[in-house]
Design a protein around this motif. Structure first.
Motif, short mmCIF file in Angstrom:
data_model
loop_
_atom_site.label_atom_id
_atom_site.label_comp_id
_atom_site.label_asym_id
_atom_site.label_seq_id
_atom_site.Cartn_x
_atom_site.Cartn_y
_atom_site.Cartn_z
N ALA A 24 0.83 -1.21 0.00
CA ALA A 24 0.00 0.00 0.00
C ALA A 24 0.87 1.26 0.00
N ASP A 25 1.92 1.27 0.82
CA ASP A 25 2.82 2.42 0.82
C ASP A 25 3.49 2.59 -0.53
N THR A 26 3.94 1.50 -1.10
CA THR A 26 4.65 1.55 -2.38
C THR A 26 3.72 2.03 -3.49
N TYR A 27 2.49 1.52 -3.51
CA TYR A 27 1.55 1.93 -4.55
C TYR A 27 1.14 3.39 -4.38
N THR A 28 0.94 3.81 -3.15
CA THR A 28 0.59 5.21 -2.89
C THR A 28 1.73 6.12 -3.32
N LEU A 29 2.96 5.73 -3.02
CA LEU A 29 4.11 6.53 -3.45
C LEU A 29 4.24 6.51 -4.97
N TYR A 30 3.94 5.38 -5.60
CA TYR A 30 3.93 5.31 -7.06
C TYR A 30 2.96 6.36 -7.64
N LEU A 31 1.74 6.38 -7.11
CA LEU A 31 0.74 7.32 -7.62
C LEU A 31 1.17 8.77 -7.42
N LYS A 32 1.73 9.06 -6.25
CA LYS A 32 2.18 10.42 -5.96
C LYS A 32 3.32 10.81 -6.90
N THR A 33 4.26 9.91 -7.10
CA THR A 33 5.40 10.20 -7.97
C THR A 33 4.96 10.38 -9.41
N HIS A 34 4.02 9.56 -9.87
CA HIS A 34 3.51 9.69 -11.24
C HIS A 34 2.77 11.02 -11.40
N ALA A 62 8.22 -2.66 -8.39
CA ALA A 62 8.24 -3.08 -6.97
C ALA A 62 6.88 -3.58 -6.51
N VAL A 63 5.81 -2.90 -6.90
CA VAL A 63 4.49 -3.34 -6.42
C VAL A 63 4.20 -4.76 -6.89
N ASP A 64 4.65 -5.10 -8.07
CA ASP A 64 4.45 -6.46 -8.57
C ASP A 64 5.22 -7.48 -7.74
N LEU A 65 6.47 -7.17 -7.43
CA LEU A 65 7.29 -8.07 -6.62
C LEU A 65 6.70 -8.28 -5.23
N GLY A 74 0.52 -17.27 0.40
CA GLY A 74 -0.83 -17.81 0.48
C GLY A 74 -1.92 -16.82 0.81
N ALA A 75 -1.60 -15.54 0.78
CA ALA A 75 -2.60 -14.51 1.08
C ALA A 75 -2.98 -13.77 -0.20
N HIS A 76 -4.07 -13.06 -0.14
CA HIS A 76 -4.49 -12.22 -1.26
C HIS A 76 -3.85 -10.85 -1.11
N ALA A 77 -3.34 -10.34 -2.20
CA ALA A 77 -2.73 -9.01 -2.20
C ALA A 77 -3.83 -7.96 -2.32
N PRO A 78 -3.79 -6.92 -1.49
CA PRO A 78 -4.77 -5.84 -1.66
C PRO A 78 -4.59 -5.20 -3.03
N ALA A 79 -5.69 -4.80 -3.63
CA ALA A 79 -5.57 -4.29 -5.00
C ALA A 79 -6.62 -3.23 -5.33
N SER A 80 -7.03 -2.46 -4.35
CA SER A 80 -7.98 -1.38 -4.64
C SER A 80 -7.50 -0.09 -3.98
N TYR A 81 -7.93 1.03 -4.52
CA TYR A 81 -7.57 2.32 -3.92
C TYR A 81 -8.03 2.37 -2.47
N ARG A 82 -9.21 1.86 -2.20
CA ARG A 82 -9.75 1.87 -0.84
C ARG A 82 -8.84 1.08 0.09
N ALA A 83 -8.45 -0.12 -0.32
CA ALA A 83 -7.58 -0.95 0.53
C ALA A 83 -6.24 -0.26 0.74
N PHE A 84 -5.67 0.30 -0.32
CA PHE A 84 -4.39 0.98 -0.18
C PHE A 84 -4.50 2.18 0.75
N ALA A 85 -5.58 2.95 0.62
CA ALA A 85 -5.77 4.12 1.49
C ALA A 85 -5.87 3.71 2.96
N GLU A 86 -6.52 2.59 3.22
CA GLU A 86 -6.66 2.12 4.59
C GLU A 86 -5.34 1.60 5.16
N LEU A 87 -4.51 1.02 4.33
CA LEU A 87 -3.28 0.38 4.79
C LEU A 87 -2.04 1.29 4.75
N SER A 88 -2.06 2.32 3.93
CA SER A 88 -0.86 3.12 3.70
C SER A 88 -0.59 4.11 4.82
#
Length: 155
Positions: A24-34, A62-65, A74-88
């Motif tokens: 979530a942190d990495t994806y949020t930083l990706y969006l901000k940087t873009h 990095a987000v893919d890795l 064995g877990a599901h990766a969060p993949a929505s803006y809502r989930a990222f906002a809650e976790l970041s």
């Protein structure tokens, strides 16, 4: 099928939850940087435009890795803006900052990712999860170096 990789189910779940925060942190930083890549202006436009592009491309990889490591555990990766906002731990801004403020915010974002990654080490070491430890070490190296380079622009 059950997962039998030498890490208990409980530890795998805890590690995956921590990696979800890192994702979530990495994806949020990706969006901000873009966003900053698209919207930077001023005398350093060309330099910052290209630097931010290189940074967001690295973050996209990095987000893919990170997501794939979560899945391997064995877990599901969060993949929505809502989930990222809650976790970041990285705040979302709705303004249009100047170039200097963009750089400052990206330094804070890079450092936030490092702190999130670093916070996972005790659990990962206790579980002897070398692949996750390797991923965290690599991520921390990239983010610490990027923060240093961005800070250097402010001096």
């Amino acid at each position: 099928m059950p997962i039998d990789i030498g890490i208990t189910d409980t530890d795998r779940e805890k590690i995956a939850a921590g990696l979800a925060r890192l994702l979530a942190d990495t994806y949020t930083l990706y969006l901000k940087t873009h966003n900053y890549h698209w919207n930077v202006t001023g005398p350093m436009f060309q330099t910052l435009h290209l630097m931010f592009e290189a940074q967001y491309i690295e973050l996209a990889t990095a987000v893919d890795l990170i997501a794939e490591r979560i899945r391997a555990l064995g877990a599901h990766a969060p993949a929505s803006y809502r989930a990222f906002a809650e976790l970041s731990s990285i705040p979302e801004e709705g303004d249009s900052p100047d170039a200097t403020t963009m750089i400052e915010r990206l330094v804070h974002g890079q450092e936030s990712v490092v702190r999130t990654a670093r916070s996972l080490f005790p659990l990962i070491e206790q579980a002897a999860d070398a692949p996750s430890a390797d991923l965290l070490t690599q991520r921390m190296q990239v983010h610490e170096k990027t923060a240093w380079m961005l800070r250097s622009l402010l001096q």
